[in-house]
Design an enzyme around this catalytic site. Structure first.
Site, PDB file in Angstrom:
ATOM      1  N   HIS A  10       0.824  -1.207   0.000  1.00 51.81           N
ATOM      2  CA  HIS A  10       0.000   0.000   0.000  1.00 51.81           C
ATOM      3  C   HIS A  10       0.859   1.258   0.000  1.00 51.81           C
ATOM      4  O   HIS A  10       1.577   1.503   0.964  1.00 51.81           O
ATOM      5  CB  HIS A  10      -0.899  -0.041   1.243  1.00 51.81           C
ATOM      6  N   ARG A  11       0.802   2.017  -1.097  1.00 48.20           N
ATOM      7  CA  ARG A  11       1.677   3.185  -1.315  1.00 48.20           C
ATOM      8  C   ARG A  11       3.146   2.737  -1.278  1.00 48.20           C
ATOM      9  O   ARG A  11       4.017   3.462  -0.788  1.00 48.20           O
ATOM     10  CB  ARG A  11       1.420   4.292  -0.292  1.00 48.20           C
ATOM     11  N   GLU A  37       0.386  -0.761  -4.813  1.00 45.51           N
ATOM     12  CA  GLU A  37      -0.633   0.281  -5.006  1.00 45.51           C
ATOM     13  C   GLU A  37       0.009   1.646  -4.874  1.00 45.51           C
ATOM     14  O   GLU A  37       0.938   1.835  -4.066  1.00 45.51           O
ATOM     15  CB  GLU A  37      -1.724   0.129  -3.935  1.00 45.51           C
ATOM     16  N   ASP A  39      -1.058   6.199  -5.561  1.00 48.18           N
ATOM     17  CA  ASP A  39      -2.080   7.217  -5.854  1.00 48.18           C
ATOM     18  C   ASP A  39      -1.538   8.186  -6.897  1.00 48.18           C
ATOM     19  O   ASP A  39      -0.366   8.560  -6.858  1.00 48.18           O
ATOM     20  CB  ASP A  39      -2.405   7.993  -4.582  1.00 48.18           C
ATOM     21  N   HIS A  52      -0.441  11.041  -2.338  1.00 48.57           N
ATOM     22  CA  HIS A  52      -1.736  10.698  -1.745  1.00 48.57           C
ATOM     23  C   HIS A  52      -2.599  11.899  -1.371  1.00 48.57           C
ATOM     24  O   HIS A  52      -3.744  12.021  -1.797  1.00 48.57           O
ATOM     25  CB  HIS A  52      -1.531   9.823  -0.502  1.00 48.57           C
ATOM     26  N   GLU A 111      -4.348   4.082  -8.288  1.00 49.41           N
ATOM     27  CA  GLU A 111      -5.556   4.723  -7.762  1.00 49.41           C
ATOM     28  C   GLU A 111      -5.637   6.157  -8.271  1.00 49.41           C
ATOM     29  O   GLU A 111      -4.760   6.982  -7.990  1.00 49.41           O
ATOM     30  CB  GLU A 111      -5.593   4.708  -6.229  1.00 49.41           C
ATOM     31  N   LYS A 113      -6.835   9.774  -8.219  1.00 51.57           N
ATOM     32  CA  LYS A 113      -7.357  10.744  -7.236  1.00 51.57           C
ATOM     33  C   LYS A 113      -7.546  12.077  -7.961  1.00 51.57           C
ATOM     34  O   LYS A 113      -6.705  12.967  -7.892  1.00 51.57           O
ATOM     35  CB  LYS A 113      -6.388  10.887  -6.067  1.00 51.57           C
ATOM     36  N   ASP A 231       0.626  -1.809   4.444  1.00 53.63           N
ATOM     37  CA  ASP A 231       1.881  -1.056   4.470  1.00 53.63           C
ATOM     38  C   ASP A 231       3.060  -2.004   4.719  1.00 53.63           C
ATOM     39  O   ASP A 231       4.221  -1.614   4.524  1.00 53.63           O
ATOM     40  CB  ASP A 231       1.849  -0.007   5.599  1.00 53.63           C
TER      41      ASP A 231
HETATM   42  O1  G3P Z   1      -6.698   1.712  -2.673  1.00 56.41           O
HETATM   43  C1  G3P Z   1      -6.782   1.348  -1.323  1.00 56.41           C
HETATM   44  C2  G3P Z   1      -6.467   2.510  -0.433  1.00 56.41           C
HETATM   45  O2  G3P Z   1      -5.260   3.056  -0.857  1.00 56.41           O
HETATM   46  C3  G3P Z   1      -7.521   3.553  -0.461  1.00 56.41           C
HETATM   47  O3  G3P Z   1      -7.369   4.537   0.518  1.00 56.41           O
HETATM   48  O4  G3P Z   1      -6.688   6.715   1.388  1.00 56.41           O
HETATM   49  O5  G3P Z   1      -5.027   4.907   1.241  1.00 56.41           O
HETATM   50  O6  G3P Z   1      -5.826   6.023  -0.824  1.00 56.41           O
HETATM   51  P1  G3P Z   1      -6.168   5.593   0.577  1.00 56.41           P
HETATM   52 CA    CA Z   2      -4.548   4.736  -2.297  1.00 55.06          CA
END
Ligand code: G3P
Ligand code: CA
Length: 251
Positions: A10-11, A37, A39, A52, A111, A113, A231
């Site tokens: 995640h990120r 993943e 953003d 993000h 993702e 945004k 994470d």
């Molecule tokens: O895509 C899953 C998660 O990343 C969504 O929430 O706020 O971390 O972008 P956020």
């Molecule tokens: Ca995200």
């Protein structure tokens, strides 16, 4: 319980490196993550960056809104010191830099945004992914239904994931059906046996976000999710392997 669960960094490996930076993606790959993943949003002058927050303050030494700031400014910011001094001078990467850096070595969850420039963001992202020939290994997601629709319309064959929050499941399932999404990405806390059964019967893979505590990861695996954003993707690998009796995961 599925025999395998996909761990999605995640990120990047954002538990051990500053989120959404090249070092976080390198660390994710070093940990064996097979999915990452990140953003994407546009700067004021329409450069797609991997970042993000809507504002610069939390994760850089800059101030103000990303959408109001040119890349000439954002590109010079320190996006690492907030996390730890050893990451000083880490830069905010462009989308192109991240695609070039990871390439086909991992499944990418991009993702979207968007601000008001939804079509522009979607076109930038689709063009970049096409330039690096990475559509086969990309899953596009967004909380914004307009971004999902725009992406699906522009790239009919793209793999699409609909993000959803508590209270948003019905709308997310309707949108997933409308755009013929491949994935549903629910918040961790809303995942239940019923949600997974509904999603699977609709042909959707379930990727839950974001689980870092072992007990949360264990619960999601026991419920039967297909993927877990974390994470700490190595925690998902280790817990999945332990539950499967050492058979391992496909993270
Ligand atoms: O895509 C899953 C998660 O990343 C969504 O929430 O706020 O971390 O972008 P956020
Ligand atoms: Ca995200």
């Amino acid at each position: 319980m599925p025999s395998e669960v996909l761990a999605i960094a995640h990120r990047g490996a954002s538990g051990i490196a500053p989120e959404n930076t090249k070092i976080a993606f390198v660390q994710a790959l070093d940990l064996g993550a097979r999915a990452v993943e990140f953003d994407v949003q546009l700067t004021r002058d329409n450069i797609a960056i991997v970042f993000h927050d809507e504002v610069l303050e939390r994760t850089t030494n800059g101030t103000g809104r990303v959408a109001d700031t040119d890349f000439a400014t954002i590109g010079k910011l320190d996006a690492g010191s907030w996390f730890a001094p050893k990451f000083a001078r880490t830069e905010v990467p462009t989308l192109e830099e991240v695609l070039a850096s990871i390439g086909p070595r991992a499944l990418l969850n991009v993702e979207l945004k968007p601000d008001a420039r939804i079509e522009k963001l979607v076109r930038h992202v689709a063009t970049a992914v096409a330039r690096f020939d990475l559509f086969e290994t990309c899953v596009f997601s967004s909380f914004d239904p307009a971004a999902i629709r725009a992406l699906r319309s522009l790239v009919p064959d793209a793999r699409v994931g609909v993000l959803c929050v508590p209270d948003g499941l019905d709308a997310a399932l309707r949108l997933a059906d409308e755009v013929q999404a491949e994935n549903l990405h629910p918040a961790r806390t809303m995942v239940s046996e019923a949600l997974i059964a509904d999603a699977h019967s609709a042909g959707l893979a379930v990727w839950a976000w974001t689980a870092n505590k072992p007990e949360d990861i264990e619960r999601l695996i026991a419920l039967g999710v297909d993927g877990i954003f974390s994470d700490f993707p190595d925690r998902v690998h280790m817990i999945a392997a332990r539950i499967a009796g050492g058979a391992g995961s496909r993270a």
